[in-house]
Design a protein around this motif. Structure first.
Motif, PDB file in Angstrom:
ATOM      1  N   THR A   2     -14.635  48.238  -0.192  1.00  0.00           N
ATOM      2  CA  THR A   2     -15.297  48.717   1.016  1.00  0.00           C
ATOM      3  C   THR A   2     -16.035  47.584   1.711  1.00  0.00           C
ATOM      4  O   THR A   2     -16.751  46.799   1.065  1.00  0.00           O
ATOM      5  N   ALA A   3     -15.873  47.530   3.036  1.00  0.00           N
ATOM      6  CA  ALA A   3     -16.584  46.533   3.839  1.00  0.00           C
ATOM      7  C   ALA A   3     -17.800  47.181   4.471  1.00  0.00           C
ATOM      8  O   ALA A   3     -17.763  48.336   4.898  1.00  0.00           O
ATOM      9  N   LEU A   4     -18.883  46.439   4.523  1.00  0.00           N
ATOM     10  CA  LEU A   4     -20.107  46.858   5.183  1.00  0.00           C
ATOM     11  C   LEU A   4     -20.280  45.936   6.379  1.00  0.00           C
ATOM     12  O   LEU A   4     -20.551  44.745   6.220  1.00  0.00           O
ATOM     13  N   MET A   5     -20.099  46.467   7.598  1.00  0.00           N
ATOM     14  CA  MET A   5     -20.002  45.621   8.782  1.00  0.00           C
ATOM     15  C   MET A   5     -20.940  46.123   9.868  1.00  0.00           C
ATOM     16  O   MET A   5     -21.320  47.292   9.901  1.00  0.00           O
ATOM     17  N   GLY A   6     -21.338  45.232  10.759  1.00  0.00           N
ATOM     18  CA  GLY A   6     -22.194  45.586  11.881  1.00  0.00           C
ATOM     19  C   GLY A   6     -22.711  44.335  12.563  1.00  0.00           C
ATOM     20  O   GLY A   6     -22.557  43.222  12.056  1.00  0.00           O
ATOM     21  N   LEU A   7     -23.334  44.520  13.718  1.00  0.00           N
ATOM     22  CA  LEU A   7     -23.909  43.393  14.441  1.00  0.00           C
ATOM     23  C   LEU A   7     -25.110  42.827  13.676  1.00  0.00           C
ATOM     24  O   LEU A   7     -25.665  43.484  12.783  1.00  0.00           O
ATOM     25  N   SER A   8     -25.517  41.623  14.023  1.00  0.00           N
ATOM     26  CA  SER A   8     -26.696  41.021  13.407  1.00  0.00           C
ATOM     27  C   SER A   8     -27.908  41.917  13.647  1.00  0.00           C
ATOM     28  O   SER A   8     -28.140  42.389  14.764  1.00  0.00           O
ATOM     29  N   GLY A   9     -28.671  42.175  12.586  1.00  0.00           N
ATOM     30  CA  GLY A   9     -29.838  43.036  12.688  1.00  0.00           C
ATOM     31  C   GLY A   9     -29.547  44.494  12.430  1.00  0.00           C
ATOM     32  O   GLY A   9     -30.441  45.344  12.521  1.00  0.00           O
ATOM     33  N   SER A 181     -11.919  50.750   2.882  1.00  0.00           N
ATOM     34  CA  SER A 181     -12.859  51.579   3.632  1.00  0.00           C
ATOM     35  C   SER A 181     -13.836  50.696   4.386  1.00  0.00           C
ATOM     36  O   SER A 181     -13.983  49.496   4.092  1.00  0.00           O
ATOM     37  N   LEU A 182     -14.562  51.334   5.327  1.00  0.00           N
ATOM     38  CA  LEU A 182     -15.519  50.592   6.138  1.00  0.00           C
ATOM     39  C   LEU A 182     -16.749  51.445   6.398  1.00  0.00           C
ATOM     40  O   LEU A 182     -16.637  52.636   6.723  1.00  0.00           O
ATOM     41  N   LEU A 183     -17.917  50.828   6.240  1.00  0.00           N
ATOM     42  CA  LEU A 183     -19.175  51.420   6.678  1.00  0.00           C
ATOM     43  C   LEU A 183     -19.668  50.568   7.837  1.00  0.00           C
ATOM     44  O   LEU A 183     -20.011  49.392   7.653  1.00  0.00           O
ATOM     45  N   LEU A 184     -19.687  51.138   9.034  1.00  0.00           N
ATOM     46  CA  LEU A 184     -20.050  50.394  10.239  1.00  0.00           C
ATOM     47  C   LEU A 184     -21.444  50.818  10.685  1.00  0.00           C
ATOM     48  O   LEU A 184     -21.699  52.016  10.904  1.00  0.00           O
ATOM     49  N   LEU A 185     -22.335  49.842  10.813  1.00  0.00           N
ATOM     50  CA  LEU A 185     -23.727  50.114  11.191  1.00  0.00           C
ATOM     51  C   LEU A 185     -24.024  49.528  12.565  1.00  0.00           C
ATOM     52  O   LEU A 185     -23.407  48.553  12.997  1.00  0.00           O
ATOM     53  N   ILE A 186     -25.015  50.128  13.224  1.00  0.00           N
ATOM     54  CA  ILE A 186     -25.556  49.581  14.467  1.00  0.00           C
ATOM     55  C   ILE A 186     -27.036  49.295  14.227  1.00  0.00           C
ATOM     56  O   ILE A 186     -27.620  49.796  13.252  1.00  0.00           O
ATOM     57  N   PRO A 187     -27.686  48.459  15.058  1.00  0.00           N
ATOM     58  CA  PRO A 187     -29.095  48.122  14.849  1.00  0.00           C
ATOM     59  C   PRO A 187     -29.953  49.358  14.622  1.00  0.00           C
ATOM     60  O   PRO A 187     -29.814  50.376  15.304  1.00  0.00           O
ATOM     61  N   GLY A 188     -30.843  49.221  13.638  1.00  0.00           N
ATOM     62  CA  GLY A 188     -31.637  50.360  13.202  1.00  0.00           C
ATOM     63  C   GLY A 188     -31.113  50.964  11.929  1.00  0.00           C
ATOM     64  O   GLY A 188     -31.691  51.920  11.397  1.00  0.00           O
ATOM     65  N   GLY A 189     -30.009  50.417  11.427  1.00  0.00           N
ATOM     66  CA  GLY A 189     -29.437  50.922  10.193  1.00  0.00           C
ATOM     67  C   GLY A 189     -28.721  52.247  10.340  1.00  0.00           C
ATOM     68  O   GLY A 189     -28.526  52.973   9.355  1.00  0.00           O
ATOM     69  N   LYS A 190     -28.321  52.587  11.542  1.00  0.00           N
ATOM     70  CA  LYS A 190     -27.654  53.874  11.789  1.00  0.00           C
ATOM     71  C   LYS A 190     -26.148  53.740  11.600  1.00  0.00           C
ATOM     72  O   LYS A 190     -25.549  52.749  11.997  1.00  0.00           O
ATOM     73  N   THR A 191     -25.566  54.778  11.026  1.00  0.00           N
ATOM     74  CA  THR A 191     -24.132  54.781  10.747  1.00  0.00           C
ATOM     75  C   THR A 191     -23.342  55.205  11.979  1.00  0.00           C
ATOM     76  O   THR A 191     -23.697  56.191  12.643  1.00  0.00           O
ATOM     77  N   THR A 192     -22.275  54.478  12.260  1.00  0.00           N
ATOM     78  CA  THR A 192     -21.360  54.890  13.329  1.00  0.00           C
ATOM     79  C   THR A 192     -20.010  55.340  12.767  1.00  0.00           C
ATOM     80  O   THR A 192     -19.259  56.035  13.447  1.00  0.00           O
ATOM     81  N   TYR A 193     -19.717  54.934  11.540  1.00  0.00           N
ATOM     82  CA  TYR A 193     -18.475  55.377  10.890  1.00  0.00           C
ATOM     83  C   TYR A 193     -18.543  55.005   9.416  1.00  0.00           C
ATOM     84  O   TYR A 193     -19.012  53.939   9.039  1.00  0.00           O
ATOM     85  N   PHE A 194     -18.061  55.931   8.585  1.00  0.00           N
ATOM     86  CA  PHE A 194     -17.899  55.628   7.163  1.00  0.00           C
ATOM     87  C   PHE A 194     -16.681  56.383   6.663  1.00  0.00           C
ATOM     88  O   PHE A 194     -16.641  57.617   6.693  1.00  0.00           O
ATOM     89  N   GLY A 195     -15.697  55.598   6.237  1.00  0.00           N
ATOM     90  CA  GLY A 195     -14.489  56.240   5.748  1.00  0.00           C
ATOM     91  C   GLY A 195     -13.354  55.253   5.632  1.00  0.00           C
ATOM     92  O   GLY A 195     -13.536  54.045   5.787  1.00  0.00           O
ATOM     93  N   PRO A 196     -12.148  55.755   5.361  1.00  0.00           N
ATOM     94  CA  PRO A 196     -10.994  54.868   5.184  1.00  0.00           C
ATOM     95  C   PRO A 196     -10.591  54.204   6.497  1.00  0.00           C
ATOM     96  O   PRO A 196     -10.763  54.761   7.581  1.00  0.00           O
ATOM     97  N   LEU A 197     -10.043  52.983   6.366  1.00  0.00           N
ATOM     98  CA  LEU A 197      -9.547  52.261   7.539  1.00  0.00           C
ATOM     99  C   LEU A 197      -8.152  52.724   7.942  1.00  0.00           C
ATOM    100  O   LEU A 197      -7.808  52.756   9.128  1.00  0.00           O
ATOM    101  N   GLY A 198      -7.370  53.056   6.950  1.00  0.00           N
ATOM    102  CA  GLY A 198      -5.983  53.424   7.225  1.00  0.00           C
ATOM    103  C   GLY A 198      -5.099  52.196   7.346  1.00  0.00           C
ATOM    104  O   GLY A 198      -5.584  51.072   7.469  1.00  0.00           O
ATOM    105  N   PRO A 199      -3.779  52.377   7.300  1.00  0.00           N
ATOM    106  CA  PRO A 199      -2.865  51.230   7.442  1.00  0.00           C
ATOM    107  C   PRO A 199      -3.102  50.515   8.767  1.00  0.00           C
ATOM    108  O   PRO A 199      -3.153  51.150   9.835  1.00  0.00           O
TER     109      PRO A 199
END
Length: 556
Positions: A2-9, A181-199
């Motif tokens: 699983t990747a944990l991704m998001g902008l700086s901060g 899988s990917l957990l995508l965050l935005i500033p403030g630590g809020k989730t925008t997506y968490f789940g499989p990436l798919g092919p």
């Protein structure tokens, strides 16, 4: 994987540190569960954590770094042979056979960044983490090919059964597609997506395409995700909470928590895998190897003692027993203790390097107890400190002309070796109290100013203001000066040369001895008359022997 991704901060590293129980600031709310159960005590050593900055002891070889992790982080029920076999498997898996016996070194003068990152991963894999492998920005600072090589290695580990969670910043399209899988965050630590990436990331691209523009065929999916999620016009957090994907993750979470009573973890739940004495043996051995391979440190300690011993010995070369040289005998002892700050400045950086290594990686991973580090750091200094003390004492004691008899010389040798150990322990204590080498070395000047001011010769207790006399009672250096000074001066017959003789006149019809009899009958009188039978000019020497001279430096 699983990747944990998001902008700086966005809080990627903060979240990763929290999950790995490596954060000690702020207030932590919510719950941490592993397979629906509370985290075990053994969580630290049964998970791997690869830091963004590769932290290694520069004098260790690649194989030694992996072997230490395997020895101390895998249960004692596993044989040493099996642990070492696993290390060799990891070396082959990471394709490090050609550098297995290479010294890791420091960045720029050792292994390159990619190989250092492989070693960092190998150290964690050597512990065979059966829970999770965390990686914080594993591709940071690497070129494109090296970064891809590291992510491909992670994919290889994941295919072999290793669960991986890693933070990553703007990966290439080739790298992002290797994750499950990917957990995508935005500033403030809020989730925008968490789940499989798919092919080819199709599943997550379709999710965002429902609410914004689609991803172009030539566009890197990672860049697309970061771009659209950074838009302030869309409340991606609210969209996520209202999405069917969010509801699915919540249902899955509830299912896991409800089944927690039936979940059990294999392996020991102890915080440390091996007994205390085994921790101490392995860590102390590593510390000795580290010192032995750093010839500059050892030779520097020897040279410091040689030059300082020669300077003291040649300055006070073969002193006589007149009054001036008696002062020289005592002052030479004082000179022997002002070497402490110089030796401390050499010891402190070494201690802080080992401490930072422990705090940055080994403490959080529960490799060994903090007291093991402290004891090993003290033990490794002892032989080198004693060797330096022996060299200094040999050059100083006999050149100055102190007593050569075995009992007097032996006592002086013992005292100076104890003083050398005091210097080393005080240096390490000072280093332990400060976060950086510069701060510790700045404080060293003040510490030794106080210690040397109240050691006796510079300011004898009777001449010291009452408010400071208490310090003599707790200062080891005062007792050292008192003991070695008495040993050097006891039964030394002092003679006064012409300029050292004090002259006074006796009254008519009295000899010098009769006139001064009342003075010499006083309990605190010192010195002797050179011409006691004279009736005119009386010649007086202030001290008769070394015992009287030393008494001036002791409390009344």
């Amino acid at each position: 994987m699983t990747a944990l991704m998001g902008l700086s901060g966005a809080g990627k590293t903060t979240l990763l540190d929290t999950l790995a129980q490596r954060i000690n600031i702020g207030v932590l709310l919510g719950g941490l569960y592993l397979d629906g159960c509370p985290l075990p005590q053994s969580m630290g050593r049964r998970t791997g954590f690869v830091h963004q900055n590769d932290i290694h002891l520069d004098s260790s070889t690649v194989r030694e770094a992996l072997q230490l992790s395997a020895r101390l982080r895998r249960p004692e029920s596993i044989s040493l042979e099996e642990k070492m076999t696993h290390v060799e498997v990891i070396i082959k898996l990471l394709e490090m056979e050609d550098i297995a016996d290479a010294v890791i070194g420091v960045p720029g003068a050792g292994l390159n960044l990619e190989r250092r990152k492989r070693v960092s991963i190998g150290v964690e894999l050597a512990a065979r983490p059966d829970i999770l492998l965390f990686l914080d920005e594993p591709t940071s600072g690497l070129d494109g090919n090296s970064a891809l090589s590291i992510v491909q290695l992670m994919r290889k580990l994941s295919n072999a059964g290793q669960t991986i969670l890693c933070t990553i910043h703007q990966p290439s399209s080739q790298m992002i597609e290797l994750f499950d899988s990917l957990l995508l965050l935005i500033p403030g630590g809020k989730t925008t997506y968490f789940g499989p990436l798919g092919p080819r990331c199709k599943k997550i691209i379709d999710y965002f395409a429902r609410h914004t523009r689609p991803c172009r065929d030539t566009e890197n999916p990672a860049d697309y995700l970061l771009e659209v999620s950074s838009s302030t016009e869309t409340d991606w957090f609210q969209i996520w909470k209202e999405s069917p994907e969010f509801l699915a993750t919540q249902e899955q979470l509830q299912d896991i928590l409800q089944e927690k009573e039936d979940t059990s973890l294999s392996g020991s739940d102890k915080a440390y895998a091996v007994p205390y004495l085994e921790q101490l043996r392995v860590v102390t051995r590593r510390a000795f190897i580290n010192y032995w391979r750093d010839s500059d440190y050892v030779l520097g300690k020897v040279q410091l003692n040689i030059w300082m011993g020669l300077m003291n010995g040649l300055t006070f070369l073969q002193l006589s027993n007149d009054l001036a040289d008696s002062r020289g005998r005592m002052f030479s002892i004082f000179v022997s203790v002002i070497t402490g700050p110089v030796l401390s400045l050499q010891i402190e950086p070494r201690f802080i390097i080992l401490r930072d290594q422990f705090l940055a990686r080994e403490n959080e991973s529960r490799v060994y107890h903090w007291s093991v580090f402290t004891i090993s750091a003290l033990l490794v200094e002892i032989p080198f400190t004693l060797l330096g003390g022996l060299i200094y004492w040999l050059l100083w004691h006999y050149m100055v002309g102190y007593y050569y008899t075995s009992d007097r010389a032996g006592y002086a040798f013992l005292m100076y070796e104890l003083y050398s150990l005091f210097v080393a322990s005080l240096a390490q204590l000072t280093a332990a109290l400060f976060p950086t080498v510069l701060a510790a070395q700045t404080a060293t000047g003040f510490v030794w100013l106080v210690v040397n001011t109240f050691n006796g010769p510079l300011s004898p207790p009777p001449l010291t203001p009452r408010g400071w006399r208490w310090f003599y009672s707790i200062s080891p250096l005062f007792y050292y000066i008192e003991g070695i000074g008495t040993n050097a001066m006891h039964a030394l017959d002092i003679t006064c040369e012409g300029s050292e003789i004090q002259i006074f006149k006796a009254p008519l019809s009295e000899t010098c001895a009769s006139f001064a009899a009342e003075f010499f009958n006083m309990s605190n009188s010192t010195g002797y008359l050179i011409n006691p039978d004279a009736t005119d000019q009386c010649e007086y020497c202030s001290y008769a022997d070394g015992d009287q001279y030393v008494s001036a430096f002791c409390p009344p």
